[in-house]
Design an enzyme around this catalytic site. Structure first.
Site: not given
Ligand code: BEZ
Length: 209
Positions: A44-46, A49, A42
């Site tokens: 935003v998560c990328t 991280m 996804t």
């Protein structure tokens, strides 16, 4: 289960992208930045991280180990990490917990049913070396976190432990700090020989290294 600041972080043993870990044993004398994100693959998560990986030296300097979590599997995490590395220009090294059955997400109250029944919201737990929870922050799925703020709050907590101070609104490292009301003037003069300014009996400021 709802967790509070000052609680002992619930221990767990779980599979991660770096193999199985038991939280308290893995942390061993370090602080932990334990954070959940909704799902692998996804956008935003990328970016989150990637940012955590980019800040590896900043976390290490502060004796903080990052630990991610989502309700995906180790295989999914591993496949996604190569996308994170490729798109964010990093080499992600910190472990990501696999929690497909939601056991840990539930025990840390990371599932907020109005957001999703199966994916975690963006929770942050800053845990100290005694495994006490020192900060809890919860963001909705649509808002990526501010990593400058995460480092700032770690700096504030660590300085507070070292120098017995509190930090004011929008404090940044190097800025004026506050002498907590629990410290009387006599003790304050011993603790802060550099002196302090009394704006009100309850509002005293000073500077510390
Ligand atoms: C994201 O990481 O982009 C995302 C994940 C779940 C819901 C909304 C955004």
């Amino acid at each position: 289960m709802s967790l509070h600041i000052g609680d002992t972080a619930p221990d767990f043993t779980v599979d991660t992208t770096s193999g199985p870990i038991t939280l308290h044993e893995w942390a061993k004398g370090s602080w932990v930045f334990f954070f959940s994100h909704p799902a692998d693959f996804t956008p935003v998560c990328t970016t989150e991280m990637g940012m955590t990986a980019k800040l590896a030296d900043e976390f290490e300097k502060r004796n903080v180990k990052p630990l991610g979590l989502s309700t995906d599997t180790v295989e999914e995490h591993r496949a996604w990490i190569s996308d994170v590395d490729e798109t964010q220009g990093v080499s992600l090294q910190f472990p990501i917990v696999a929690d497909p059955d939601l056991t840990i997400a539930r025990s840390y109250d990371m599932i907020h049913p109005d957001e999703s029944e199966t994916a975690a919201v963006r929770s942050v737990f800053i845990i100290d070396p005694d495994m006490k929870i020192r900060l809890i922050m919860t963001y909705p799925m649509s808002v990526g976190r501010n990593f400058d703020e995460i480092l700032r709050v770690i700096d504030s907590l660590q300085l507070g432990d070292r120098a017995r101070i509190a930090t004011p609104a929008n404090w940044m490292p190097g800025g004026e700090v506050i002498i907590p009301p629990s410290i009387g003037d006599k003790e304050a003069r011993e603790l802060f020989p550099q002196g302090f300014t009394t704006l009100k009996p309850y509002l005293r400021t000073t500077r510390v290294e």
